[in-house]
Design a protein around this motif. Structure first.
Motif, PDB file in Angstrom:
ATOM      1  N   ARG A   1       0.843  -1.194   0.000  1.00  0.00           N
ATOM      2  CA  ARG A   1       0.000   0.000   0.000  1.00  0.00           C
ATOM      3  C   ARG A   1       0.877   1.242   0.000  1.00  0.00           C
TER       4      ARG A   1
ATOM      5  N   THR B   1      -3.442   5.713  -1.198  1.00  0.00           N
ATOM      6  CA  THR B   1      -4.679   5.033  -1.589  1.00  0.00           C
ATOM      7  C   THR B   1      -4.433   3.955  -2.642  1.00  0.00           C
ATOM      8  N   ARG B   2      -3.191   3.810  -3.066  1.00  0.00           N
ATOM      9  CA  ARG B   2      -2.888   2.845  -4.128  1.00  0.00           C
ATOM     10  C   ARG B   2      -2.414   1.505  -3.576  1.00  0.00           C
TER      11      ARG B   2
ATOM     12  N   TRP C   1      -0.245  -1.846  -4.901  1.00  0.00           N
ATOM     13  CA  TRP C   1       0.727  -2.197  -5.933  1.00  0.00           C
ATOM     14  C   TRP C   1       1.018  -3.697  -5.898  1.00  0.00           C
TER      15      TRP C   1
ATOM     16  N   SER D   1      -4.806  -5.043 -10.602  1.00  0.00           N
ATOM     17  CA  SER D   1      -5.923  -4.474 -11.350  1.00  0.00           C
ATOM     18  C   SER D   1      -6.453  -5.464 -12.378  1.00  0.00           C
TER      19      SER D   1
ATOM     20  N   THR E   1      -9.491   2.834 -10.488  1.00  0.00           N
ATOM     21  CA  THR E   1      -8.539   3.087 -11.568  1.00  0.00           C
ATOM     22  C   THR E   1      -7.329   2.198 -11.390  1.00  0.00           C
ATOM     23  N   GLY E   2      -6.654   1.931 -12.496  1.00  0.00           N
ATOM     24  CA  GLY E   2      -5.466   1.093 -12.437  1.00  0.00           C
ATOM     25  C   GLY E   2      -4.523   1.430 -13.565  1.00  0.00           C
TER      26      GLY E   2
ATOM     27  N   TRP F   1      -0.697  -1.214 -10.615  1.00  0.00           N
ATOM     28  CA  TRP F   1      -1.295  -0.575  -9.452  1.00  0.00           C
ATOM     29  C   TRP F   1      -2.803  -0.452  -9.596  1.00  0.00           C
ATOM     30  N   TYR F   2      -3.457  -0.230  -8.457  1.00  0.00           N
ATOM     31  CA  TYR F   2      -4.911  -0.047  -8.420  1.00  0.00           C
ATOM     32  C   TYR F   2      -5.263   0.937  -7.330  1.00  0.00           C
ATOM     33  N   ASP F   3      -6.225   1.816  -7.614  1.00  0.00           N
ATOM     34  CA  ASP F   3      -6.731   2.774  -6.636  1.00  0.00           C
ATOM     35  C   ASP F   3      -8.245   2.574  -6.534  1.00  0.00           C
TER      36      ASP F   3
END
Length: 405
Positions: free
Chosen positions: A112, A115-116, A118, A123, A370-371, A380-382
């Motif tokens: 982490r 907010t992302r 990894w 994603s 989002t990614g 990555w992913y948020d």
């Protein structure tokens, strides 16, 4: 099977859905379980699931759905399937693929940063698989009942050389009962995949006598032959319309710096919006490999053995396109207007290719959030924006399947 019929002027249908107590309960369940959903994404992503190695992740998702109250089965292909009955005979298929593109060389650990999240596959396809599980969990928690049956399926074989084998098995199983299919793929809510890009994947193998780099100097070298072939391949012009791509994604051969290899191979991915363009491009590439091997043999000692060339198919994805007036697309547009989303239609290579190629209405949608960095170690992913993606999928699903009060 009678296909979906969406009335032409029903802009308030999503709002009316929200007045149904069970629908409101399902949406409330999603909003109150955001942290839980993220934790499931992390847990699933950390379970390796390369193509043809999805079983551990499949069992984890099966357990998760079972804990949510579903009766879950795994079919012969390895797909995880949970089905709610309907009284209309047809089904709406909601799917997400289990596998990831990269084969991890070490255990995957999600990190982490703000907010992302990894990690490879966080994603694609952690986001989509988690969306499938979350919507299925909310569906069961709210005790939703629909006119058409709903099939929640986590399928194998979307990435790499999987050749869409999981989706092929699902479509073969349900056949014309499928009224519509939605493949959750990736995160973004900014697109609707309505066209399936055709693709061909094959391996080109060149074999020769091999030998010592000094003692057998002058013998034909399969790696050199591939090098000559690649120089020809990258010079082949690719049309921009219809859009077409070519990628040599893997090369292997040889075992020592001082040995002429006896074998070399490369894996090639071709994609196009046109099947006929793909046919011609594949012929050109096969010819280039043959010419590369011939050029290498001609440059070798006159007493050298010939090189052998072999082509091994790895997969073929069919093309297809959703009709612009499809009730499926109309339902998505209706929900998007209600949620304030603007999405463009696009072409891509996804699990939706299979039903589209058979004339079954199908799309691929993102799971929300989002990614970036897909198919790399820096993926990555948020989760910001995840909830609107989940609401979108649930509302579209209910418009298609028809909730029963």
């Amino acid at each position: 099977m009678t296909r979906l019929a969406v009335p032409a002027q029903m802009p308030a249908r999503p709002a009316r859905l929200l007045r149904e107590p069970r629908v409101a309960r399902a949406l409330a369940w999603l909003r109150s379980h955001e942290d839980w959903i993220t934790e499931q994404q992390i847990r699933l992503t950390e379970i390796p699931a390369p193509p043809f190695g999805e079983e551990r992740r499949a069992r984890a998702l099966s357990d998760l759905l079972g804990e949510c109250g579903w009766q879950v089965a795994m079919d012969d292909a390895g797909n995880v399937v949970a089905e709610s009955g309907g009284d209309a005979g047809g089904v709406v298929l909601l799917s997400a693929h289990l596998d990831t593109a990269l084969v991890p060389s070490e255990p995957v650990r999600v990190r982490r940063e703000g907010t992302r999240l990894w990690a490879p596959g966080i994603s694609d396809h952690g986001a989509g698989l988690t969306a499938l599980g979350a919507v299925a969990a909310a569906f069961r928690a709210a005790e939703l009942v629909t006119r058409a049956g709903v099939v929640f399926a986590a399928n194998v074989g979307e990435e790499g050389e999987g050749n869409l084998r999981g989706m092929r098995a699902l479509v073969a199983r349900y056949g014309r009962r499928v009224e519509a299919a939605i493949a959750i793929d990736g995160a973004s809510t900014g697109h609707i995949t309505t066209a399936g890009i055709a693709s061909r994947r094959f391996e080109a193998v060149v074999s020769g006598p091999g030998g010592h780099s000094w003692g057998s100097a002058g013998a034909p070298n399969p790696i050199h032959a591939l090098g000559r072939a690649i120089a020809r391949i990258v010079a082949i012009p690719l049309p921009q319309n219809p859009r077409t791509s070519m990628n040599i994604g893997a090369i292997e051969g040889g075992g020592a710096v001082n040995a002429i290899p006896a074998r070399a191979a490369m894996k090639i991915d071709l994609r196009s919006e046109s099947e006929s363009v793909l046919d011609g491009l594949e012929k050109d590439i096969r010819r280039a490999v043959e010419q590369g091997a011939t050029a290498e043999r001609d440059a070798a000692r006159s007493d050298s053995p010939s090189l052998a060339v072999e082509f091994r198919p790895l997969g073929s994805r069919p093309a297809g396109r959703l009709a612009s007036q499809s009730p499926l697309l109309a339902a998505i547009r209706e929900v998007d207007r209600f949620l304030g989303l603007e999405a463009r239609c696009q072409a891509a290579s996804t699990d939706a290719n299979v039903p589209l190629s058979l004339g079954i209405p199908a799309v691929a949608l993102g799971g929300g959030g989002t990614g970036g960095g897909a198919h790399t170690d820096e993926e990555w992913y948020d989760a910001a924006g995840r909830m609107v993606g989940l609401e979108r999928i649930l509302l579209v699903l209910l418009l298609l399947a028809g909730p029963v009060a």
